[in-house]
Enzyme design. Structure first.
Site, mmCIF file in Angstrom:
data_model
loop_
_atom_site.group_PDB
_atom_site.id
_atom_site.type_symbol
_atom_site.label_atom_id
_atom_site.label_comp_id
_atom_site.label_asym_id
_atom_site.label_seq_id
_atom_site.Cartn_x
_atom_site.Cartn_y
_atom_site.Cartn_z
ATOM 1 N N ARG A 99 -9.371 -0.287 6.296
ATOM 2 C CA ARG A 99 -10.114 -0.766 4.980
ATOM 3 C C ARG A 99 -11.189 -1.789 4.874
ATOM 4 O O ARG A 99 -11.624 -1.905 3.854
ATOM 5 C CB ARG A 99 -8.697 -1.034 4.046
ATOM 6 N N HIS A 169 -3.321 4.112 -0.260
ATOM 7 C CA HIS A 169 -2.627 3.011 -1.185
ATOM 8 C C HIS A 169 -3.255 2.877 -2.515
ATOM 9 O O HIS A 169 -3.812 1.858 -3.021
ATOM 10 C CB HIS A 169 -3.063 1.601 -0.260
ATOM 11 N N GLU A 273 1.849 5.310 -3.491
ATOM 12 C CA GLU A 273 0.876 5.517 -2.266
ATOM 13 C C GLU A 273 1.628 6.364 -1.324
ATOM 14 O O GLU A 273 2.901 6.624 -1.257
ATOM 15 C CB GLU A 273 1.211 4.303 -1.439
HETATM 16 C C1 BG6 Z 1 1.988 -2.507 -0.519
HETATM 17 C C2 BG6 Z 1 3.011 -3.165 0.110
HETATM 18 O O1 BG6 Z 1 1.875 -1.269 0.121
HETATM 19 O O2 BG6 Z 1 0.897 -3.217 -0.391
HETATM 20 C C3 BG6 Z 1 3.257 -4.764 -0.103
HETATM 21 O O3 BG6 Z 1 4.341 -2.356 0.446
HETATM 22 C C4 BG6 Z 1 1.977 -5.269 -0.193
HETATM 23 O O4 BG6 Z 1 4.303 -5.367 0.596
HETATM 24 C C5 BG6 Z 1 0.953 -4.673 -1.027
HETATM 25 O O5 BG6 Z 1 2.142 -6.606 -1.020
HETATM 26 C C6 BG6 Z 1 -0.446 -5.279 -0.936
HETATM 27 O O6 BG6 Z 1 -0.941 -5.610 0.047
HETATM 28 P P1 BG6 Z 1 -2.309 -6.047 0.320
HETATM 29 O O7 BG6 Z 1 -2.422 -6.378 2.001
HETATM 30 O O8 BG6 Z 1 -3.591 -5.417 -0.144
HETATM 31 O O9 BG6 Z 1 -2.179 -7.316 -0.312
#
Ligand code: BG6
Length: 301
Positions: A99, A169, A273
């Site tokens: 990403r 995500h 997700e």
């Molecule tokens: C989710 C995780 O997929 O993404 C969480 O399960 C995490 O634990 C969240 O806090 C956000 O992640 P990031 O790295 O984008 O801040």
């Protein structure tokens, strides 16, 4: 660069490329069925709104920052080749490096129904090879129309098998986190990441009253977000994905994150997700490929 991209992959009246103030390149898609934008760094779909909806379906934080090497808050971050923390290397970024590195455009076109298709391939570098020393191609195709389809293919071009974790995500736009329900995961087991990591079983639909961070395992079913405030349902149908992650940071964590859109941007999103994580990591055998596909559809009710 922009001129070359527009010449080779631009589609008149549908797809063009421009440079953001940060210097990152963004593909802008706008056709008769819907609109979207996608940052080439991270192959990061940032927005999507079908013409049939007055409110976007994919949520982008109003405080999202665009910067080289940084993930953008909202949209559909591509988590690959691991999900969450790296199994052994704590210095490697959570959710993998896909990403935050450059991807290149390899194909574009128009589907028979008028939707716009764009395919990107992750660009390998010394930095990526240091974290993932395997021969492979990772491609993401997005098809933007009245539905949004995303296909992520991992091709093992080497001579030994490897194992990946992954997720699209996606942050979905909702009226208010306190009044939505997510169905499709009833009876599924999940790893509850809030307050330790415990295996639990989902009883009924999911509703939200606090931080929620769950990895549902062995779940291939379609999920639906029921949103009474926006009077719509968002359908999330998938294949090649056996985990579903459901996440909302809630107020305390959102305030610490600093890019969720003050004061309460976090209330207007939920992540559902489509993943392969924990119990559902995927072995991609040498010479084979694996594809994760997700299709999002909004239905007014
Ligand atoms: C989710 C995780 O997929 O993404 C969480 O399960 C995490 O634990 C969240 O806090 C956000 O992640 P990031 O790295 O984008 O801040």
């Amino acid at each position: 660069m922009i001129t070359a991209l527009n010449t080779q992959f631009g589609i008149s009246g549908q797809l063009s490329f421009c440079e953001d103030a940060s210097g990152l390149i963004v593909a802008e898609i706008n056709n008769a069925l819907g609109s979207a934008s996608l940052c080439l760094q991270g192959a990061h779909l940032m927005t999507w709104q079908p013409k049939s909806q007055s409110v976007p379906v994919v949520w982008l934080s109003k405080d999202a920052k665009m910067a080289a090497g940084k993930s953008i808050r909202g949209g559909a971050p591509v988590c690959w080749p691991w999900f969450g923390a790296h199994a052994t290397q704590s210095s490697f970024s959570g959710h993998g490096y896909a990403r935050t590195v450059p991807w290149q455009v390899i194909e574009s076109g128009t589907e028979p129904n008028g939707a716009t298709r764009l395919t990107l391939r992750l660009v390998e570098s010394e930095q990526t090879r240091a974290q993932w020393p395997h021969d492979c191609n990772v491609d993401l195709t997005v098809i933007v129309g009245d539905t949004l389809r995303m296909e992520m293919t991992t091709e093992n071009t080497g001579t030994s098998d490897f194992v990946i974790g992954e997720a699209l995500h996606t942050y979905l736009q909702i009226g208010d986190i306190g009044s939505v329900r997510v169905t499709g995961l009833e009876g599924c087991e999940y790893w509850d990441k809030v307050g330790g990591s415990n295996l639990r079983k989902q009883d009924g639909a999911i509703s939200f009253a606090g931080e929620t961070d769950r990895v549902y395992i062995n779940s291939a079913a379609e999920c639906v977000i029921h949103d009474e405030q926006l009077k719509r349902r968002i359908h999330i149908a998938k294949s090649g994905s056996l985990s579903t992650v459901v996440w909302t940071p809630w107020v305390e964590k959102a305030n610490k994150m600093g890019d969720m859109g003050q004061p309460d941007g976090w209330r207007e999103m939920v992540c559902v997700e489509s993943a392969n994580a924990i119990d559902n990591l995927v072995t991609v055998a040498a010479g084979t490929r694996h594809t994760l596909i997700v299709e999002y559809r909004a239905e007014s009710v």
